[in-house]
Every structure is written in structure tokens, then in C-alpha cells.
Design an enzyme around this catalytic site. Sequence first.
Site, PDB file in Angstrom:
ATOM      1  CG  ASP A  87      -6.649  -0.453   8.281  1.00  0.00           C
ATOM      2  OD1 ASP A  87      -6.997   0.175   7.278  1.00  0.00           O
ATOM      3  OD2 ASP A  87      -6.486   0.085   9.398  1.00  0.00           O
ATOM      4  CE  LYS A 181      -5.006   0.435   3.112  1.00  0.00           C
ATOM      5  NZ  LYS A 181      -5.257   0.086   4.517  1.00  0.00           N
ATOM      6  CG  HIS A 194       1.801   5.291   9.652  1.00  0.00           C
ATOM      7  ND1 HIS A 194       2.043   4.725   8.423  1.00  0.00           N
ATOM      8  CD2 HIS A 194       0.619   4.787  10.076  1.00  0.00           C
ATOM      9  CE1 HIS A 194       1.060   3.907   8.114  1.00  0.00           C
ATOM     10  NE2 HIS A 194       0.180   3.934   9.098  1.00  0.00           N
ATOM     11  CG  ASP A 264      -4.488   7.004   6.265  1.00  0.00           C
ATOM     12  OD1 ASP A 264      -4.962   6.221   7.109  1.00  0.00           O
ATOM     13  OD2 ASP A 264      -3.407   6.800   5.685  1.00  0.00           O
TER      14      ASP A 264
END
Length: 357
Positions: A87, A181, A194, A264
Site C-alpha cells: 500500500d 481502490k 476498517h 480489500d
Amino acid sequence: MQAAEPGELRQQAAALVADMSTAEQASSIVMGHIGGTDPAALRAYMQSELGGFILMGGNIPATEEELRTLTAALTVDPSLPPLIAVDQEGGIVSRLPWDTFPASTTLKSRPVAETSAAFAARGALVARAGITVDFGTVADVPADRGSFIFGRALGIDPKNAADRTAAATTAQEHFVASTLKHFPGHGAAPGDSHHAIPSTGMTKAAWREADAVPFAAGIDAGASVLMYGHLAYTAVDSRPASLSAEWHRIAREELGFDGVAVTDDLGMLLSSGDPAYADPVANGVAAVAAGNDLVLMIAGSTAQTATDMAAGIAAAVDAGTLPAERLEDAATRVLTLRLQLAAASSSWAVCGDCGAG
């Protein structure tokens, strides 16, 4: 990133997949992760023939030279290297501490040419470390400046974001497989995926006029990978997009995406606290069934999680609950990208003043 003709590579990949067992196919579509910077331990982990590995902050050693040693150790078969991902958005999310190039925090308000320059330099920096996939292009259009994704997004409105998303994609694709993304977009769905599954009632028609625009631009610019977010656009599908066959259909049939679809981090679904997503293996099977080609598992994983997920995917095929053709298609797409990256002829170089201005 230049290589042989895509049709030839896909035929080659399909032939390799045809010779694989179901278990081998399943392993080839799992991107795993363990912590640490010991090359020997990471190499031993990759002996299970996983399709990829994602480097997190805890995998990054002190120097670039040490990182190149580490990424080399991840490749067990030099003729078919795994996908090695990171990332590396720059700025707020930056795994490589020596990346000092401009990032989204400033690029969103600067001329588009500066995004091209920054991401060309970033792509080269990532590539020279032996990393082949950058989960680095945030195409979300955050409607709220207080959103957790605002500082990471490349634009503040659909047109602004689309121009910079396309520029970042074109620049990176010379060096690495770039990734858009978090499809179909964090902007309309408030909350941090998250810790929860953000949702929105935005209609598909409204989405096409807004949040879809930068993703369409990135796809048209040639993005190799599309990452699906754990976001529910309830007017389209009550399930998170990462587990939605309809969102995969939209990307393929309506936006024309023909690359690798990746989830993800599936560990985020566990972190949501929703009991429907408490089983990581079941999440992996559901993700492949929905249309993902590559399943990613980080949060909450152990050294066995990736291989357990691969075994679960293979078992679902053997039981008839996951079509064998879906697994074969996923494996073929992933292997096509691996072959493309292995054969890429572009060379990288980092200019000393790319971050200036």
C-alpha cells in the site's frame, strides 16, 4: 509496464491453470501475509505456492537494499514470481519511508501534471524494491472533508478525482501493476470500513454521475487491478461490494474492467463485528464466488490463515458450492498478471528532483 500480447499471456496462463489441481488453483488466488523482515521465514511461508504476498509496515527493513533482499526471497519460482504488493499511496499511507514524493494531501489541489510526475517516481521507487503491485491509487471521492479517506483521496469532486486517478494510473503502469481502490467508492458511504461496513442508499444512477467517474477514468487508463471495498450501496446490493456479484458485473460489463479483481483486506470484515462475517474462510469463498480473482487477508491472520483459506476455496469447489469455472477464471486472471509482470520489459529509474516543485 510492457510485455507480450495480452491474448498470448492469457492463453499461456490458461494452459498452466489447466494443469493445476484444484488445491493449486486455490492457492494461486490467495494473497497472504505474515509479519517480520526475516527473508528465510518469508521464503518458507511462500513455499505453499500462494499467489501473492502483501508487505505491511512490519515487513519493511531499514534500507532499500535489505528490502530488495527480502522481496527476492519471496519468489520461490523465478519463472512465475508471485504478486508482491504494497500500500504505497504516499503521504498518509506510506510503507516505504524513503518515499518523499508528493502525495494526495497536496496533489488534489495542484495541476494534474504534478500527479503524473509524483506517481511515475513512486512507481519506479516501488518497482526497484522488487514490488510488482501497488495498492496505491485512491479513487474515492469523499463528500465529507471529515471523512477518514479525505486526506488519501486524489480528488475533491468527480472530475478532479478522475483526472488525477487517470494520471496516477498511466504513470504507474510503466513500472508496476497499479490498483484502483476502494470500488465502488468510499465517498457516499460514511464511516471507516476498517471497523464497520459503511453503507449508503445512493442509487446506481447517482453513483454513475459521481463516485463512478474516477474509477471509470482509471479503468480506461489501463489499471491492472481493481480493489473492492467493504461498502454497501444498499440500492444496488445489501451485501458489501467485496462480496457482491452485482458490483463485479457492473465493473466488468458496464465499466469494461478486464483485469484482476481483488478484495480489500478480508480481515476488515472480521473487525466489523458483524457475525455474518465471523469466519475468514467463508468470507474468502464468498468473495471468489462473487467475482474476485484474488483474496487478500491481513488483519487477524496467522501463518496458517492463507493456506486455510485456500483449502476452504478448494473444498467449496469439490463440494460443488463454488463453480470450478469461477476458480479457473480467477486463477487464469491472476496468472496472466503474474506472467505479464515477469515478462515486463520496462526499466525503472528514480530521478533526483522528481519531487521538486
